[in-house]
Design an enzyme around this catalytic site. Structure first.
Site, PDB file in Angstrom:
ATOM      1  N   CYS A 270       0.808  -1.221   0.000  1.00 38.90           N
ATOM      2  CA  CYS A 270       0.000   0.000   0.000  1.00 38.90           C
ATOM      3  C   CYS A 270       0.843   1.273   0.000  1.00 38.90           C
ATOM      4  O   CYS A 270       0.876   1.993  -0.993  1.00 38.90           O
ATOM      5  CB  CYS A 270      -0.950  -0.012   1.200  1.00 38.90           C
ATOM      6  SG  CYS A 270      -2.283  -1.216   1.061  1.00 38.90           S
ATOM      7  N   LYS A 273       3.479   2.037  -3.097  1.00 39.74           N
ATOM      8  CA  LYS A 273       2.866   2.235  -4.420  1.00 39.74           C
ATOM      9  C   LYS A 273       1.833   3.360  -4.395  1.00 39.74           C
ATOM     10  O   LYS A 273       1.645   4.059  -5.395  1.00 39.74           O
ATOM     11  CB  LYS A 273       2.283   0.930  -4.949  1.00 39.74           C
ATOM     12  CG  LYS A 273       1.137   0.330  -4.164  1.00 39.74           C
ATOM     13  CD  LYS A 273      -0.221   0.613  -4.789  1.00 39.74           C
ATOM     14  CE  LYS A 273      -1.332  -0.117  -4.068  1.00 39.74           C
ATOM     15  NZ  LYS A 273      -2.678   0.274  -4.563  1.00 39.74           N
TER      16      LYS A 273
END
Length: 442
Positions: A270, A273
């Site tokens: 999470c 990116k």
């Protein structure tokens, strides 16, 4: 609870987010159909097997299946006929060769579902997407759904923390509803009735704001983590102590102590990116300068991995030929997720420098072996530490934090430890005769 009062839910995508949402909603009393194009995932879940590590979820899956309220399918036609509210929970990984998010799975899910929406229903996006995506998907649904304008779209971002996903689903600290009509809000409230009955706060907003909430939250957390790690670099340069500095900052109620912990930095599927995709999207819409600091946040985070390897090298006088015990492979404890895991990045770097590295992790070994078969692995923390020249703590599992330094001293070759997560009591280890090093500490 009378389940006839509750809408029937479908969950499109049965990865980490989707499987957790489907299972928890069924346990809360909803009739739920989980849908995925991957037959293997569907078969595992239908047989009672959770295909990833998440505390408490296997027991809830068994309970949900036994209740008869949860089942799984690969048929979008069945989903369209069954569901009153459709939650789309597919992944948005980073594009290969780009910082942008790969939205192919999201678009495919909406295009596959919409043609089977023959009556009024709500499609709810939960995936983390670049701002502006929901507006495009709303047009896709209206164009492809036989129900036309009666097939509405809403956005309801997820805030799951791996290792705490059950609580975050069933007892969240807030719900965000991005909606375009009173009916859509009413449907979402019905789809979360047991959760709302607990007094969970709701923020009703527009689609674009709902899309931004998750990436804004992750960007803030990533910034806070990288900030304290930047301060660790300063402490190393001047001989100051980052732990004492962080403890002092945490006592300021304007700052607080959460996520103000120095160490190896963040990873997973999470935060890395999401901040990259957010910066990329900001540049596309002409406001890249406003979030340009996120590039440095990312760079600071990456540097902590290299600096951890430097600590090991400094302690050993070189890495080549040395026996190194690597404690941890997952990007965080209570997870088997190795995506962008700092622990494995450090282990692989030390292996590449000629170190004899052995890795142990309580949950992520199978995933690590599949992804990095070139590394060597062991059966326990003590197993990989046998005859080691140094122990390197890379993921702060409780079983590593609770190791007795006196007992560990019996199996290692040299009493040296690098605490990459500031998870150990430095005074305790030093009192037991260990040479102890951590980022930002003298």
């Amino acid at each position: 609870m009378n389940t006839t009062e509750l809408p029937r839910l479908t969950v499109i995508g049965t990865g980490y987010l989707g499987a957790t949402h489907a299972i928890c909603m069924a346990v809360l009393g909803f009739e739920v159909l989980g849908v995925d194009v991957d037959q293997a995932k569907i078969d595992k879940l239908a047989s009672g097997e959770v295909p990833f590590f998440e505390p408490g979820l296997p027991e809830l899956l068994t309970k949900a299946l036994e209740s008869g309220r949860l089942r799984f399918s690969t048929s979008f036609e069945e989903a369209g006929e069954f569901g009153d509210v459709h939650f789309v929970c597919v992944g948005t990984p980073q594009q290969a060769g780009s910082d942008a998010a790969d939205l192919s799975y999201v678009h495919a899910a909406f295009r596959s579902l919409a043609p089977h929406m023959h009556r009024r229903a709500l499609v709810v996006g939960k995936s983390t997407v670049p701002v502006g995506t929901a507006k495009q998907l709303a047009e896709t649904v209206r164009d492809l759904a036989p129900a036309g304008a009666e097939a509405e779209l809403a956005w309801n971002p997820e805030f799951l923390r791996e290792g705490f996903a059950v609580d975050d689903t069933m007892r969240p600290d807030r719900l965000v509803f991005g909606v375009e009509s009173e009916w859509a809000e009413e449907r979402l409230r019905a789809a979360y009735k047991p959760v709302l009955d607990l007094g969970t706060p709701v923020v009703r907003t527009d689609l674009a704001t709902a899309e931004l909430v998750k990436v804004a939250a992750n960007s803030f957390l990533a910034t806070k983590i990288s900030y304290i790690n930047a301060m660790a670099e300063v402490c190393e340069a001047v001989g100051a102590d980052i732990k004492d500095l962080a403890d002092s900052l945490a006592l300021d109620d304007r700052i607080g102590g959460k996520f103000l912990k120095p160490g190896l930095g963040f990873g997973g599927g999470c935060l890395p990116k999401d901040i990259r995709a957010f910066a990329h999207r900001a540049e596309e819409i002409g406001v890249g300068q406003a979030v340009s600091f996120l590039r440095e946040v990312d760079d600071i985070n990456r540097r902590r991995r290299a600096r951890t390897v430097d600590l090991v090298r400094e302690m050993l006088g070189g890495i080549s030929g040395k026996r190194i015990a690597a404690w941890g492979a997952a990007f965080k404890p209570n997870s088997d997720d190795i995506r962008d895991a700092p622990a494995l990045d450090v282990a692989r770097t030390m292996h590449g420098l000629g170190g004899h590295v052995r890795v142990f992790d309580p949950a992520a070994l199978d995933n690590a072996r599949r992804a990095f078969p070139d590394l060597r692995y062991g059966d326990s923390a003590f197993d990989v530490a046998r005859d080691a020249d140094v122990v390197v703590l890379l993921t702060e599992w409780s079983e590593f934090r609770e190791v007795d330094p006196e007992a560990l001293a019996e199996v290692v070759k040299h009493k040296r430890i690098v605490d990459g997560r500031h998870a150990l009591n430095a005074d305790q280890w030093r009192a037991a005769g260990w040479e102890y090093r951590a980022l930002g500490r003298s």
